[in-house]
Design an enzyme around this catalytic site. Structure first.
Site, mmCIF file in Angstrom:
data_model
loop_
_atom_site.group_PDB
_atom_site.id
_atom_site.type_symbol
_atom_site.label_atom_id
_atom_site.label_comp_id
_atom_site.label_asym_id
_atom_site.label_seq_id
_atom_site.Cartn_x
_atom_site.Cartn_y
_atom_site.Cartn_z
ATOM 1 N N ARG A 20 20.425 29.531 6.092
ATOM 2 C CA ARG A 20 19.901 30.828 6.517
ATOM 3 C C ARG A 20 19.103 30.839 7.820
ATOM 4 N NH1 ARG A 20 17.688 34.928 2.690
ATOM 5 N NH2 ARG A 20 15.787 34.125 3.573
ATOM 6 N N ASP A 21 19.010 29.713 8.538
ATOM 7 C CA ASP A 21 18.282 29.703 9.801
ATOM 8 C C ASP A 21 18.990 28.778 10.795
ATOM 9 O OD1 ASP A 21 16.294 30.434 11.581
ATOM 10 O OD2 ASP A 21 14.864 28.938 10.872
ATOM 11 N N LEU A 22 20.300 28.907 10.843
ATOM 12 C CA LEU A 22 21.102 28.043 11.698
ATOM 13 C C LEU A 22 21.026 28.537 13.146
ATOM 14 C CD1 LEU A 22 22.938 25.597 11.524
ATOM 15 C CD2 LEU A 22 24.858 27.152 11.235
#
Length: 159
Positions: free
Chosen positions: A121-123
């Protein structure tokens, strides 16, 4: 980032850590866990997931350090040369083979996470770390969430 050696204590930013073995370490200050419940949950998620990481393309947590002076928590991780955004800006990833290698290693890391039921979720480029040999390690699991694959949809019964 700083190099920690056995029996010495060096300061990097606000971090001070004593490590019993000679390893190049990266000392990451965690958000102050008392700032908010949301920050505390994020740090707990990151630490709990990172401690269980076994894939070579996911950044493992080697240990933690709690500063009694400042009440800060620091995460000790292997030292990586730079992140993907720095590598691109510096022209370190120029050949098609290097780009394919980075993409493949990133896909392997994400595939392992998804097979384990975890979504990053934070690529983004700063969360994709590279060693001097162009080995990829994905980091920053604070926004990661577990999920259950959706059930297979069954057709309605015939009447």
């Amino acid at each position: 980032s700083a190099r920690r050696t056995a029996g010495t204590e060096k300061k990097g930013g606000r971090a001070a850590a004593r490590v019993a073995h000679a390893l190049p370490l990266h000392v990451l200050p965690a958000p102050r866990s008392y700032a908010s419940d949301q920050d505390a949950q994020r740090v707990l998620r990151e630490v709990s997931y990172q401690r269980t990481v076994t894939h070579p393309n996911l950044l493992p947590l080697l240990g933690t350090y709690f500063s009694r002076l400042s009440a800060d928590l620091y995460l000790l991780c292997p030292l990586m040369a730079l992140d993907l955004s720095q590598a691109v800006r510096a022209g370190r990833i120029t050949s098609p083979v290097q780009r394919q290698s980075v993409t493949y290693q990133l896909a392997c890391a994400l595939g392992h996470m998804h097979a384990s039921g975890v979504v990053h979720r934070d690529l983004k480029p700063p969360n994709i770390l590279l060693s001097a040999e162009c080995r990829v390690r994905l980091c920053d699991f604070g926004l990661a969430r577990t999920y259950r694959p959706p059930r297979q949809l069954q057709p309605p019964p015939r009447q």
